[in-house]
Motif scaffolding. Sequence first.
Motif, PDB file in Angstrom:
ATOM      1  N   GLY A  91       0.941  -1.202  -0.033  1.00 19.02           N
ATOM      2  CA  GLY A  91      -0.020  -0.075   0.010  1.00 19.02           C
ATOM      3  C   GLY A  91       0.747   1.256  -0.003  1.00 19.02           C
ATOM      4  O   GLY A  91       0.327   2.445   0.211  1.00 19.02           O
ATOM      5  N   ASP A  92       2.227   1.212  -0.001  1.00 20.18           N
ATOM      6  CA  ASP A  92       2.958   2.252  -0.096  1.00 20.18           C
ATOM      7  C   ASP A  92       2.988   2.994  -1.386  1.00 20.18           C
ATOM      8  O   ASP A  92       2.955   2.399  -2.646  1.00 20.18           O
ATOM      9  N   VAL A  93       3.047   4.208  -1.613  1.00 20.19           N
ATOM     10  CA  VAL A  93       2.841   4.968  -2.857  1.00 20.19           C
ATOM     11  C   VAL A  93       4.234   4.734  -3.647  1.00 20.19           C
ATOM     12  O   VAL A  93       5.296   5.130  -2.894  1.00 20.19           O
ATOM     13  N   VAL A  94       4.250   4.306  -4.796  1.00 20.62           N
ATOM     14  CA  VAL A  94       5.892   4.147  -5.410  1.00 20.62           C
ATOM     15  C   VAL A  94       5.583   4.975  -6.625  1.00 20.62           C
ATOM     16  O   VAL A  94       6.832   5.263  -7.230  1.00 20.62           O
ATOM     17  N   ALA A  95       4.608   5.543  -7.188  1.00 23.82           N
ATOM     18  CA  ALA A  95       4.615   6.454  -8.151  1.00 23.82           C
ATOM     19  C   ALA A  95       3.292   7.371  -8.281  1.00 23.82           C
ATOM     20  O   ALA A  95       2.343   7.046  -7.709  1.00 23.82           O
ATOM     21  N   VAL A  96       3.476   8.650  -8.878  1.00 21.29           N
ATOM     22  CA  VAL A  96       2.621   9.633  -8.837  1.00 21.29           C
ATOM     23  C   VAL A  96       2.228   9.893 -10.235  1.00 21.29           C
ATOM     24  O   VAL A  96       3.214  10.217 -11.087  1.00 21.29           O
ATOM     25  N   GLY A  97       0.922   9.939 -10.672  1.00 24.36           N
ATOM     26  CA  GLY A  97       0.782  10.250 -12.157  1.00 24.36           C
ATOM     27  C   GLY A  97       0.360  11.891 -12.196  1.00 24.36           C
ATOM     28  O   GLY A  97      -0.361  12.356 -11.564  1.00 24.36           O
ATOM     29  N   LEU A  98       1.013  12.481 -13.064  1.00 30.14           N
ATOM     30  CA  LEU A  98       0.941  13.927 -13.443  1.00 30.14           C
ATOM     31  C   LEU A  98       0.873  14.175 -14.964  1.00 30.14           C
ATOM     32  O   LEU A  98       1.201  13.626 -15.800  1.00 30.14           O
ATOM     33  N   LEU A  99      -0.316  15.002 -15.145  1.00 29.08           N
ATOM     34  CA  LEU A  99      -0.963  15.385 -16.393  1.00 29.08           C
ATOM     35  C   LEU A  99      -0.037  16.478 -17.095  1.00 29.08           C
ATOM     36  O   LEU A  99       0.245  17.258 -16.186  1.00 29.08           O
ATOM     37  N   LEU A 100       0.156  16.409 -18.347  1.00 27.36           N
ATOM     38  CA  LEU A 100       0.878  17.704 -19.169  1.00 27.36           C
ATOM     39  C   LEU A 100      -0.345  18.230 -19.655  1.00 27.36           C
ATOM     40  O   LEU A 100      -1.035  17.695 -20.847  1.00 27.36           O
ATOM     41  N   ARG A 101      -0.410  19.638 -19.595  1.00 25.83           N
ATOM     42  CA  ARG A 101      -1.449  20.256 -20.248  1.00 25.83           C
ATOM     43  C   ARG A 101      -0.805  21.540 -20.683  1.00 25.83           C
ATOM     44  O   ARG A 101      -0.033  22.085 -20.398  1.00 25.83           O
ATOM     45  N   VAL A 102      -1.610  22.403 -21.758  1.00 28.05           N
ATOM     46  CA  VAL A 102      -1.388  23.335 -21.938  1.00 28.05           C
ATOM     47  C   VAL A 102      -2.290  24.515 -21.440  1.00 28.05           C
ATOM     48  O   VAL A 102      -3.439  24.329 -21.541  1.00 28.05           O
ATOM     49  N   THR A 103      -1.737  25.541 -20.897  1.00 25.11           N
ATOM     50  CA  THR A 103      -2.742  26.514 -20.423  1.00 25.11           C
ATOM     51  C   THR A 103      -3.174  27.285 -21.298  1.00 25.11           C
ATOM     52  O   THR A 103      -2.838  27.454 -22.456  1.00 25.11           O
TER      53      THR A 103
END
Length: 184
Positions: A46-58
């Motif tokens: 249950g330990d966090v091993v990866a974080v998902g981050l989106l790439l967007r254009v403002t």
Amino acid sequence: MTASAEFHPGPERPAGWLSAEQIGAARRQLPILYVDAVPVRVDESGDVVAVGLLLRVTNEGVMSRALVSGRVMYHERVRDALLRHIEKDLGPVALPQVPASPQPFTVAEYFPTPGVTPYHDPRQHAVSLAYVVPVAGDCRPQQDALDLAWLTPEEACAEAVQVEMNGGQGLLLRQAMAWAGRLP
């Protein structure tokens, strides 16, 4: 029996959806409820091993990293809003693991005036319930997201990534990793 006029609804919209004029008026007068989700991968313990981050254009044409985020619609449960926004941004087979009664790790209050809180949204005063959400399925960027990067918690909290995030979402990400016990 009396005759009654037929009812002709306007253009078909999803339940709880406001027109551009209606949401604009609401944003000028009321705080709007949002959810922010930090998608994570967890190991067998249950330990966090990866974080998902989106790439967007403002709107200004600048590339930025972002969390999953969006409004809660009228008559929509918070859990359903989380699931809807995760599917909208990560795809229909992301397989988010949202509990029946999700509890936010924090509440972020976004103001249109910079500096009131660390969170800023020039469009509105928004109150966001923020969640760490494990996802187990195949995630692919959807809608206006250009890419989805899976970073270690340490990489995601590094200054180089933090400066790519707008409106205080970098701080929100750091708070999420602290809550999950993974702040470097």
